[in-house]
Write an enzyme that holds these catalytic residues in place. Structure first.
Site, mmCIF file in Angstrom:
data_model
loop_
_atom_site.group_PDB
_atom_site.id
_atom_site.type_symbol
_atom_site.label_atom_id
_atom_site.label_comp_id
_atom_site.label_asym_id
_atom_site.label_seq_id
_atom_site.Cartn_x
_atom_site.Cartn_y
_atom_site.Cartn_z
ATOM 1 N N LYS A 28 81.651 135.076 35.843
ATOM 2 C CA LYS A 28 80.113 135.651 35.424
ATOM 3 C C LYS A 28 79.558 136.573 36.251
ATOM 4 O O LYS A 28 79.331 137.828 35.638
ATOM 5 C CB LYS A 28 79.288 134.452 35.446
ATOM 6 N N ASN A 29 79.761 136.397 37.503
ATOM 7 C CA ASN A 29 78.923 137.381 38.531
ATOM 8 C C ASN A 29 79.874 138.550 38.690
ATOM 9 O O ASN A 29 79.440 139.581 39.395
ATOM 10 C CB ASN A 29 78.635 136.701 39.824
ATOM 11 N N CYS A 122 68.033 132.540 37.109
ATOM 12 C CA CYS A 122 67.424 131.368 37.747
ATOM 13 C C CYS A 122 66.305 131.439 38.498
ATOM 14 O O CYS A 122 66.073 132.404 39.371
ATOM 15 C CB CYS A 122 68.553 130.613 38.349
ATOM 16 N N ARG A 127 62.711 136.393 44.592
ATOM 17 C CA ARG A 127 63.951 137.084 44.391
ATOM 18 C C ARG A 127 63.395 138.541 43.843
ATOM 19 O O ARG A 127 63.527 139.060 42.928
ATOM 20 C CB ARG A 127 64.868 136.544 42.907
ATOM 21 N N ASP A 307 75.964 129.211 45.667
ATOM 22 C CA ASP A 307 75.936 128.849 44.394
ATOM 23 C C ASP A 307 76.818 127.595 44.525
ATOM 24 O O ASP A 307 77.023 126.759 43.398
ATOM 25 C CB ASP A 307 76.834 129.935 43.780
ATOM 26 N N ARG A 399 74.501 129.408 30.552
ATOM 27 C CA ARG A 399 74.322 130.833 30.943
ATOM 28 C C ARG A 399 75.685 131.131 31.640
ATOM 29 O O ARG A 399 76.024 132.316 32.019
ATOM 30 C CB ARG A 399 73.284 130.936 31.783
HETATM 31 N N1 EPU Z 1 66.628 139.741 48.173
HETATM 32 C C1 EPU Z 1 65.683 140.567 48.545
HETATM 33 N N2 EPU Z 1 65.346 141.732 48.041
HETATM 34 C C2 EPU Z 1 66.401 142.329 47.292
HETATM 35 C C3 EPU Z 1 67.466 141.579 46.833
HETATM 36 C C4 EPU Z 1 67.544 140.317 47.406
HETATM 37 O O1 EPU Z 1 64.674 139.967 49.447
HETATM 38 O O2 EPU Z 1 65.815 143.454 46.548
HETATM 39 C C5 EPU Z 1 67.017 138.496 48.797
HETATM 40 C C6 EPU Z 1 66.976 137.222 47.829
HETATM 41 O O3 EPU Z 1 65.629 136.976 47.550
HETATM 42 C C7 EPU Z 1 67.769 136.336 48.488
HETATM 43 C C8 EPU Z 1 68.745 137.208 49.199
HETATM 44 O O4 EPU Z 1 68.285 138.594 49.556
HETATM 45 O O5 EPU Z 1 66.910 135.754 49.330
HETATM 46 C C9 EPU Z 1 70.121 137.092 48.590
HETATM 47 O O6 EPU Z 1 70.046 137.543 47.156
HETATM 48 P P1 EPU Z 1 71.231 138.481 46.515
HETATM 49 O O7 EPU Z 1 70.615 139.839 46.274
HETATM 50 O O8 EPU Z 1 72.478 138.439 47.198
HETATM 51 O O9 EPU Z 1 71.597 137.609 45.136
HETATM 52 P P2 EPU Z 1 71.406 138.361 43.772
HETATM 53 O O10 EPU Z 1 72.087 139.675 43.656
HETATM 54 O O11 EPU Z 1 70.186 137.958 43.115
HETATM 55 C C10 EPU Z 1 73.744 137.092 43.177
HETATM 56 C C11 EPU Z 1 74.275 136.216 42.196
HETATM 57 C C12 EPU Z 1 73.716 134.844 42.334
HETATM 58 C C13 EPU Z 1 73.967 134.295 43.595
HETATM 59 C C14 EPU Z 1 73.602 135.304 44.921
HETATM 60 C C15 EPU Z 1 74.150 135.124 46.220
HETATM 61 C C16 EPU Z 1 74.637 137.670 40.205
HETATM 62 C C17 EPU Z 1 74.158 138.044 38.928
HETATM 63 N N3 EPU Z 1 73.932 136.679 40.730
HETATM 64 O O12 EPU Z 1 72.274 137.331 42.935
HETATM 65 O O13 EPU Z 1 74.371 134.162 41.367
HETATM 66 O O14 EPU Z 1 73.553 133.003 44.136
HETATM 67 O O15 EPU Z 1 74.080 136.749 44.339
HETATM 68 O O16 EPU Z 1 75.437 135.043 46.362
HETATM 69 O O17 EPU Z 1 75.617 138.085 40.614
HETATM 70 C C18 EPU Z 1 74.457 132.011 39.921
HETATM 71 O O18 EPU Z 1 75.489 132.433 39.739
HETATM 72 O O19 EPU Z 1 74.022 130.873 39.889
HETATM 73 C C19 EPU Z 1 73.412 132.886 40.874
HETATM 74 C C20 EPU Z 1 72.366 132.660 41.009
#
Ligand code: EPU
Length: 418
Positions: A28-29, A122, A127, A307, A399
C-alpha cells in the site's frame, strides 16, 4: 473483493492454530506515491501487483478527477496521464486518505500549480504537513497569497534538509524535484523501501535519481516517459501475518514477502520464541508459547517500524514476562490498548509507552478499530482469544489489507465479515 460494500465488522471465533500458506500483496505505502507519480509520465504506464484496497481506489478517483484514464486488468493498473488537465482536487477526495498529499508534489511538477491541505488518513496524533510545504517553498513554490493553500511554480532545484526523515515529505519532494530545473538534494531523507520502489519506478521512466535508501537523495529535473513496474510486497502485511501466527500459534508460510524489509520485526518475533526460517522471498514461521522479547522502540527505517507496533503488541499479549513498547514516531498511536484490555489483556499505557504484562488467556469481546494497524492488531489478538470477538470499524482495515478475512480463513482461522 475488498471494497467497503456495506460490510462493517469482522467476526472472529478465536483459539484456532494457523497453518498453511498466505500470499502477500503489493505494498500500500509503495503504490500510493507511485500512483501520484503517474501524473508525471509523458506516456501511459503500468503498475503491476497493484493491491485492491480502498486507499488505492481513492488514489484512482483522484487520477480520474484530474483527467487521467485508468484501467485495471489482472492485477495491473494502467494509467494514461496524457489527458490530465487540472490541478485542483476537491477536499472530499483529499480527505479520504493520507496518500492524497503526494499529488501536491506531482501536480507542482507537471502543472506548476497545486493545493496543499491537511490530508485524511489514520488518526495517530498530530500529522502536520509543514515539511512538505517548507520543501516545496524551498524549490520555489509560492502561495497565491499570504494564507493561501494554493501554490504556484516554477520550481528550481535546491538543497533541502528535512528536520526529521519523514517518509511522505521525502516522497513528495522527490516528485516535485522531477519538475524542477536542475538538481534537488534532499538530506536527512527517509530510507524506507517504499521510497526506493518509487525511485525505481521513476528511473524506469528515465529519471535521474540517486542515493535513495541513504540519508541523501539527489533528483535531476526532467519528466519520465513511460514505465512498467511491479510493486514491492507489502512488508507490513507480511509482518501482520507473522504476528497473527505468533499470536494464535501454528506453522505458516508467508509467500512473496521480502524479509530484508522487515528484519527488525523478524528479530523481535525470534526473540519472543518464534522459529523463523527464510526461503528466498518466503518466510516460514512456527510459533508456540511466547516469552517477552524485552523492550521495543519504534524508529524510522531500518529501525523497528511504527506500523508494526500494534500488531507486535497484539502478538505479545500472552508472552510470558513484561514487554515495554515505546512509540516515538507518532504521538497518539496506542488506541488499540483499550480493545486488548477488553479481551482480558493487561496493558498499561504511559503516554507514548506501553507496558504489557503477559496473561495466560484472552477472551473474545466486542471492540472497535480506530485505525488501520490498530484494527489488524485487534484481529491478531482475537485469533488467540477464546470465544467470539466482533471488531467494528472494518473500513479502517480494508484501507490497507487486501482480502484480509479470506487470507486468514485460508490459514484455518474462523473469520468472516458482516
Ligand atoms: N511530520 C511532521 N511534519 C511533516 C511530516 C511529518 O511533523 O510535514 C512528523 C509526523 O507527524 C510524524 C513523523 O513526522 O510524527 C513521521 O511522519 P511521516 O511523514 O514519516 O509519516 P507519513 O508519511 O505521514 C507514512 C506512512 C505511514 C507510516 C509512516 C511512518 C504512507 C501513506 N503512510 O506516513 O503508514 O506509519 O510513514 O513510517 O506512506 C500505515 O500504513 O498504517 C501508515 C500510517
Amino acid at each position: 473483493m475488498t471494497g467497503g460494500g456495506g460490510l462493517q465488522s469482522l467476526l472472529i471465533n478465536g483459539g484456532k492454530r494457523l497453518s498453511g500458506e498466505v500470499w502477500i500483496s503489493g505494498s500500500k505505502n509503495a503504490v500510493l506515491p507511485m500512483l501520484a507519480a503517474t501524473v508525471l509520465f509523458q506516456e501511459p504506464c503500468c503498475i503491476r501487483a497493484c493491491p485492491n484496497l480502498t486507499d488505492v481506489d481513492a488514489a484512482i478517483d483522484i487520477l480520474n478527477h484530474l483527467g487521467a484514464k485508468t484501467m485495471r486488468s489482472d492485477g495491473c493498473l494502467w494509467v494514461d496521464p496524457r489527458p490530465i488537465y487540472r490541478w485542483d482536487i476537491p477536499d472530499a477526495l483529499v480527505n479520504r486518505m493520507r496518500g492524497s498529499v503526494f499529488f501536491a508534489g506531482a501536480l507542482m511538477a507537471r502543472m506548476g500549480k497545486c493545493r496543499l491541505i491537511q490530508p485524511g488518513g489514520c488518526s495517530l496524533g498530530k500529522r502536520p504537513v509543514n515539511f512538505h510545504v517548507d520543501g516545496l517553498m524551498a524549490l520555489g513554490a509560492k502561495p497565491d497569497n499570504l494564507d493561501s493553500d494554493v501554490f504556484s511554480g516554477p520550481l528550481t532545484g535546491a538543497q533541502i534538509t528535512l528536520p526529521y526523515p519523514s517518509v511522505g515529505a521525502t516522497e513528495n519532494l522527490i516528485l516535485a524535484g522531477i519538475g524542477a530545473s536542475g538538481v534537488t538534494t534532499i538530506r536527512n531523507a527517509a530510507r524506507e523501501p517504499e521510497i526506493t520502489c518509487l525511485c525505481d519506478f521513476l528511473r524506469a521512466g528515465g529519471c535521474g535519481i540517486s542515493g535513495d535508501g541513504s540519508l541523501c537523495i539527489q533528483v535531476d529535473g526532467g519528466l519520465p516517459v513511460s514505465a512498467q513496474m511491479r510493486v514491492i510486497p507489502d512488508r507490513m502485511e507480511a509482518a501482520t501475518f507473522a504476528c497473527a501466527a505468533a499470536s494464535a500459534g501454528g506453522d505458516v508460510l508467508i509467500r512473496n514477502a521480502e524479509p530484508n524489509h522487515f528484519e527488525s520485526v523478524i528479530r523481535t518475533l525470534q526473540a519472543a520464541g518464534c522459529q523463523i526460517t527464510r526461503q528466498d522471498e518466503h518466510i516460514r514461521i512456527q510459533a508456540g508459547e511466547l516469552i517477552s522479547p524485552g523492550s521495543i522502540t519504534t524508529e524510522p527505517y531500518p529501525g523497528f517500524p511504527t506500523d508494526a507496533q500494534a500488531p507486535v503488541m497484539a502478538a505479545l499479549l500472552r508472552a510470558k514476562g513484561t514487554t515495554m513498547i515505546h512509540e516515538t514516531v507518532f504521538s497518539e498511536r496506542m488506541n488499540h490498548i483499550s480493545g486488548f484490555n477488553a479481551m482480558g489483556a493487561h496493558v498499561e499505557q504511559m503516554g507514548g509507552s506501553a507496558c504489557i504484562h503477559g496473561v495466560d488467556h484472552l477472551t473474545g469481546s466486542t471492540v472497535t478499530a480506530q485505525d488501520l494497524r490498530g484494527g489488524a492488531a485487534l484481529a491478531i489478538a482475537a485469533l488467540a482469544a477464546h470465544g467470539k470477538t466482533t471488531i467494528h470499524g472494518l473500513k479502517h482495515i480494508l484501507r490497507g489489507y487486501e482480502d484480509f478475512a479470506m487470507k486468514l480463513r485460508s490459514l484455518g482461522a474462523d473469520v468472516r465479515q458482516a
